[in-house]
Design an enzyme around this catalytic site. Structure first.
Site, short mmCIF file in Angstrom:
data_model
loop_
_atom_site.label_atom_id
_atom_site.label_comp_id
_atom_site.label_asym_id
_atom_site.label_seq_id
_atom_site.Cartn_x
_atom_site.Cartn_y
_atom_site.Cartn_z
N HIS A 119 0.82 -1.22 0.00
CA HIS A 119 0.00 0.00 0.00
C HIS A 119 0.85 1.27 0.00
O HIS A 119 0.37 2.33 -0.33
CB HIS A 119 -1.08 -0.02 1.10
CG HIS A 119 -0.63 0.30 2.49
ND1 HIS A 119 -0.38 -0.65 3.44
CD2 HIS A 119 -0.42 1.49 3.10
CE1 HIS A 119 -0.04 -0.06 4.58
NE2 HIS A 119 -0.06 1.24 4.40
N ASP B 297 1.23 -7.68 2.27
CA ASP B 297 1.36 -6.24 2.01
C ASP B 297 2.83 -5.81 1.85
O ASP B 297 3.38 -5.12 2.70
CB ASP B 297 0.69 -5.48 3.16
CG ASP B 297 0.34 -4.05 2.78
OD1 ASP B 297 0.88 -3.55 1.78
OD2 ASP B 297 -0.46 -3.43 3.50
N SER C 77 3.93 2.23 8.49
CA SER C 77 3.75 1.23 7.46
C SER C 77 5.04 1.03 6.69
O SER C 77 5.67 2.00 6.28
CB SER C 77 2.65 1.65 6.49
OG SER C 77 1.42 1.28 7.04
#
Ligand code: ARG
Ligand code: ASP
Length: 686
Positions: A83, A220, A621
Site C-alpha cells: 500500500h 502487504d 507502514s
C-alpha cells in the site's frame, strides 16, 4: 516454600512484561537499552543508533512522504508495503500490463522501473538543538517574538547542514510541543526503482473487509531498489546510476516468531497526541469521531449500493471507497477504545492531582486555561469538521472549483477533466449531495451555518429540490461543455461554483479566524502544560508525540482478547487464506496459482502475518520488524482496530501492530513471482 518461590519466579518470567508503550528517539536509545535488553534484546545502543559506526538506523528510510522502508542488501534492495508502493505500481500499469492486478517482477536490473518524484531519506544524524534554537529568546517576549527567534535560528541551522550537492536535507523539529528542538539531517536519494510487487489479490488480500482487522492474511509488501551515482551519492535518475551501497542492511531471519518473542519496530510514525487535556480526548471520542463516522457510514452505504449493482462502478469507486473506509474504521476503534479505557476519567483524575501540585508554581491555572480554550475552539472546530466531511466530499463541487482555479491561472484542464470523468458516477454524487447537505443542516447549530445556506434551504423547500436544480443546471455535469471552456468564460454563476464559493466565504470569515486564534493560544498553553507534566512526574519516561521522525518501538509477539470469551492467536498462516478464498468475493479472490500451490501440499503452515505489542501509528507502514538479534523478521503494515486509540492512549492489553511475516514475502517472491534470484543478494540467518 522453596517450591512456591520457584513457581513464582518461573511464572513471572513467562508472563510477558506488558508495558510496551512508547515511540522512542533513536539518539536517546541509551536510556531505553537496559529495558530492551531485559526484555530480550541482545544488541547494544551503539548497534541501534550511532554516528561513529554503521548502525541499524542506516538501514531504515522514510519512504516517500509518509511510509517507512528498509534496506536488505548491499545493492540497495529495499522493502516496504504494497500500500506504500501502490501509487507507483499504479502509474506503471495500463490495460496491456496491469501490474496492480497481475503483479510485477523485474527479472534483471534492466527491467527495474524508475519512479519520478519518489525519494527515500536516510537519517544521517540527529542532535538536540534546543539551546541554539532558543538563543536570543528572553522570558517576557511575546509569542510572535519567540516564533521569530525560533525561525531565524532554525533557518540558520538548516542552512548550515544542507548540502544539495551531497543530497543532504535538514529539518528542525519541535518535540514536546516546542519544549525541545532537534535537528535532523537526512541523505535523500532520488533514483528509486520498482523491482517487484505481488498481484493485488495477494498484496491487498482482504481489501477493506479485513483492513484494521485480525485474523489478517495480507501480503502487504513491494520491493524497490535505491540507485546512486558512481560515488554512491544521491543523483537524479540516470541509466548510468548504480545500485546504492548502504552503510548497513538487514539480515533476514527465517527462524520465525512465537508468542513472547522480543520485537522492535524502527520507523517513522506520523502523528499522535498522548499528552492532551481530557477535554480534547472527550471531544475526539464523543463529538468528532461519532460525527465523522456517521457521515462516512452514509457515504459508504451509498457508494456500496451502486458498486454492487455494476462492475464498472465498482472499479470506478474502489479506491475512493477505500480511502473513505480506512479512517472510518480506525475512528470506530478509537472511539470505542477511549470509552473502554475510561481515558477521559483517568485524565481528569490526573488533572486533579496535577492542579493540586501546580498550586503556587508557574503551572497553576494551566489546565483551566486549556479547558477554556478548547471550549472556545471546539464548537467552531466541529462545524469545520462537518464542512470537510459534507460539502467538501461532493465531487462535482470539488471538480468545479478545480477547473475554475485552472482557468483563472491560465493552465490546461485536460488531465483534470480526463481523470474526473473516468471515475465519476453522477447518481452516487447526487445521492451523497442530498445526504451530506441534509446532515450539515441538521447537525451544525443553525447559528453556525452560513446565512446563505439557510436562505437556499428556505428558497428550495427541500434539499432534494436544491439537488435537482443544481445538477440540472450546472455545466460541470456535461463533459463537452467543460472541455469547451476558455479562461475568458465567466462561470461564476454556475450553481455548483456558487455553493462552493458561499461555503468558502463562510469558512474564511466565520471559521478560520477562530481556529487560527485559538490554535495559536493552544500551542503556547500546551507547551506549558507539557513541561508541567514532565516536572510533575520527573520519574516517568516521556516520549515525544510522533511527528514523522525516526522512532523505536519495542515489545513482543502477542495475541489478545478482542472481546469476552475470545482469544486471537498472534500468527496467521496460508491455511487461513484458503479458508477465506472465494472467487465471488473480490477481496478474497486469490490467484489460481496460489490455489494450485496449496493443493499440491506442504504449505499449510506457511506463516503469513503476526501480531505484536509495538506502539505504532500511520507512517510506520513498511517499517522493519526486528528480532532480539537485530535481524529482520517482518514488515509492519497495520494495527488492530480495537487498539487504534493508541494514538491517544495505549492499552497494553489490546493495542497490537500487524506485520507481514518475512517468510511469506520470501514464499511469494519465489512461488508466485519466480524471482528467487533476488535472494542471491540477501543475507539469511536462522
Ligand atoms: N489500515 C492501514 C493504514 O492505515 C492500511 C491501509 C491500506 N489498506 C486498505 N485496505 N485500505 O494505512
Ligand atoms: N496502516 C498504517 C500506515 O499506513 C499504519 C497504522 O496506522 O498502524 O502507516
Amino acid at each position: 516454600m522453596k517450591k512456591v518461590f520457584f513457581l513464582l519466579v518461573t511464572f513471572m518470567s513467562v508472563i510477558p512484561a506488558m508495558a510496551d508503550e512508547g515511540m522512542w528517539l533513536p539518539a536517546l536509545i541509551g536510556q531505553r537499552i537496559g529495558d530492551m535488553q531485559a526484555k530480550g534484546f541482545r544488541l547494544t545502543a551503539e548497534d541501534v543508533y550511532s554516528v561513529n559506526q554503521a548502525s541499524l538506523k542506516d538501514a531504515v528510510v522514510l519512504f516517500g512522504g509518509g511510509c517507512t522502508g528498509e534496506l536488505v542488501s548491499n545493492e540497495g534492495l529495499l522493502l516496504t508495503n504494497h500500500h506504500c508502493g501502490y501509487s507507483y505500481i499504479q502509474r506503471h500499469s495500463s490495460v496491456e500490463h496491469d501490474y496492480l492486478k497481475d503483479g510485477f517482477w523485474a527479472m534483471n536490473r534492466g527491467e527495474e522501473l524508475p519512479n519520478k518524484g519518489l525519494t527515500v531519506s536516510f537519517l544521517d544524524h540527529m542532535d538536540e538543538v534546543t539551546e541554539l534554537v532558543l538563543k536570543g529568546y528572553e522570558p517576557g517576549m511575546t509569542e510572535a517574538q519567540r516564533d521569530s527567534v525560533v525561525k531565524v535560528n532554525s533557518d540558520r541551522l538548516v542552512r548550515e547542514s544542507t548540502d544539495a550537492s551531497k543530497g543532504l536535507r535538514a529539518d528542525v523539529e519541535a518535540l514536546f510541543y516546542g519544549n525541545q528542538y532537534y535537528l535532523f539531517v537526512f541523505k535523500v536519494f532520488r533514483d528509486v526503482r520498482l523491482v517487484g510487487a505481488p498481484p493485488s489479490s495477494i498484496g491487498k488480500f482482504g481489501g477493506d473487509t479485513d483492513n484494521w482487522m485480525w485474523p489478517r492474511h495480507t501480503g502487504d509488501f513491494s520491493i524497490f531498489r535505491v540507485y546512486a551515482d558512481k560515488d554512491n551519492n544521491p543523483a537524479d535518475y540516470s541509466p548510468d546510476n548504480v545500485p546504492y551501497r548502504p552503510k548497513k542492511f538487514f539480515k533476514i531471519s527465517r527462524a520465525g516468531v512465537k508468542e513472547g518473542d522480543f520485537t522492535f519496530v524502527y520507523g517513522c510514525p506520523g502523528s499522535t497526541q498522548e499528552y492532551v487535556l481530557s477535554d480534547q480526548v472527550r471531544y475526539v471520542a464523543e463529538q468528532s469521531d461519532p460525527a465523522k463516522i456517521a457521515l462516512r457510514t452514509q457515504r459508504l452505504d451509498i457508494q456500496k449500493k451502486y458498486m454492487s449493482a455494476s462492475q464498472a462502478v465498482r472499479i470506478q469507486y474502489s479506491s475512493k471507497n477505500a480511502s473513505v473506509s480506512n479512517a472510518w474504521k480506525k475512528w470506530q476503534g478509537e472511539e470505542k477504545g477511549i470509552r473502554r479505557m475510561h481515558t477521559v476519567a483517568s485524565k481528569q483524575d490526573f488533572e486533579r492531582r496535577f492542579d493540586e501540585w501546580a498550586k503556587g508554581t508557574r503551572y497553576e491555572g494551566i489546565t483551566s486555561e486549556l479547558h477554556d480554550l478548547y471550549a472556545r475552539r471546539n464548537p467552531t472546530y466541529l462545524a469545520y469538521e462537518y464542512y470537510n466531511e459534507t460539502v467538501r466530499t461532493i465531487e462535482l463541487l470539488q471538480f468545479a472549483s478545480g477547473i475554475q482555479a485552472r482557468l483563472r491561472a491560465g493552465n490546461p484542464t485536460k488531465d483534470l477533466v480526463e481523470s474526473f470523468y473516468k471515475d465519476y458516477y453522477q447518481p452516487i454524487d447526487e445521492e451523497i449531495f442530498v445526504a451530506m447537505i441534509t446532515s450539515f443542516g441538521k447537525n451544525v447549530p443553525v447559528e453556525s451555518q452560513p446565512a446563505w445556506f439557510r436562505e437556499q434551504l428556505a428558497r428550495y423547500g427541500s434539499v432534494q429540490a436544491w439537488k435537482d436544480d443544481l445538477y440540472g443546471r450546472s455545466l460541470f455535469t456535461d463533459r463537452a461543455k467543460v472541455e469547451a471552456l476558455t479562461p475568458s468564460d465567466d462561470i461564476s454563476g454556475d450553481p455548483a461554483l456558487q455553493l462552493y464559493a458561499a461555503f468558502l466565504d463562510w469558512y474564511r470569515k466565520d471559521i478560520y479566524p477562530v481556529i487560527q486564534e485559538t490554535g495559536a493560544a493552544l500551542r503556547v498553553a500546551n507547551r506549558t502544560y507539557m513541561q508541567g507534566q514532565m516536572d510533575f512526574e520527573p520519574q516517568r519516561d516521556f516520549y515525544p508525540d510522533a511527528n514523522l521522525t525516526l522512532r523505536i518501538a519495542y515489545g513482543q509477539v502477542a495475541g489478545y482478547e478482542p472481546y469476552d470469551g475470545a482469544y486471537y492467536h498472534p500468527v496467521s498462516t496460508l491455511k487461513g487464506i484458503i479458508e477465506k478464498d472465494n472467487p465471488d468475493i473480490f477481496d478474497y479472490n486469490i490467484p489460481q496459482t496460489l490455489r494450485d500451490i496449496y493443493a499440491r501440499g506442504g504449505f499449510e503452515n506457511q506463516p503469513v502475518c503476526f501480531l505484536a505489542t509495538n506502539h505504532t501509528t500511520g507512517g510506520n507502514s513498511g517499517s522493519p520488524v526486528i528480532n532480539a538479534d537485530g535481524n529482520l523478521i517482518g514488515i509492519n503494515f497495520d494495527r488492530v482496530w480495537e487498539g487504534t486509540m493508541s494514538d491517544i492512549a495505549y492499552d497494553p492489553e489490546i493495542c497490537r501492530n500487524i506485520s507481514l511475516d518475512i517468510r511469506y514475502l520470501l514464499f511469494v517472491v519465489d512461488q508466485i513471482g519466480h524471482a528467487s534470484y533476488l535472494f542471491d543478494e540477501m543475507s539469511f540467518v536462522d
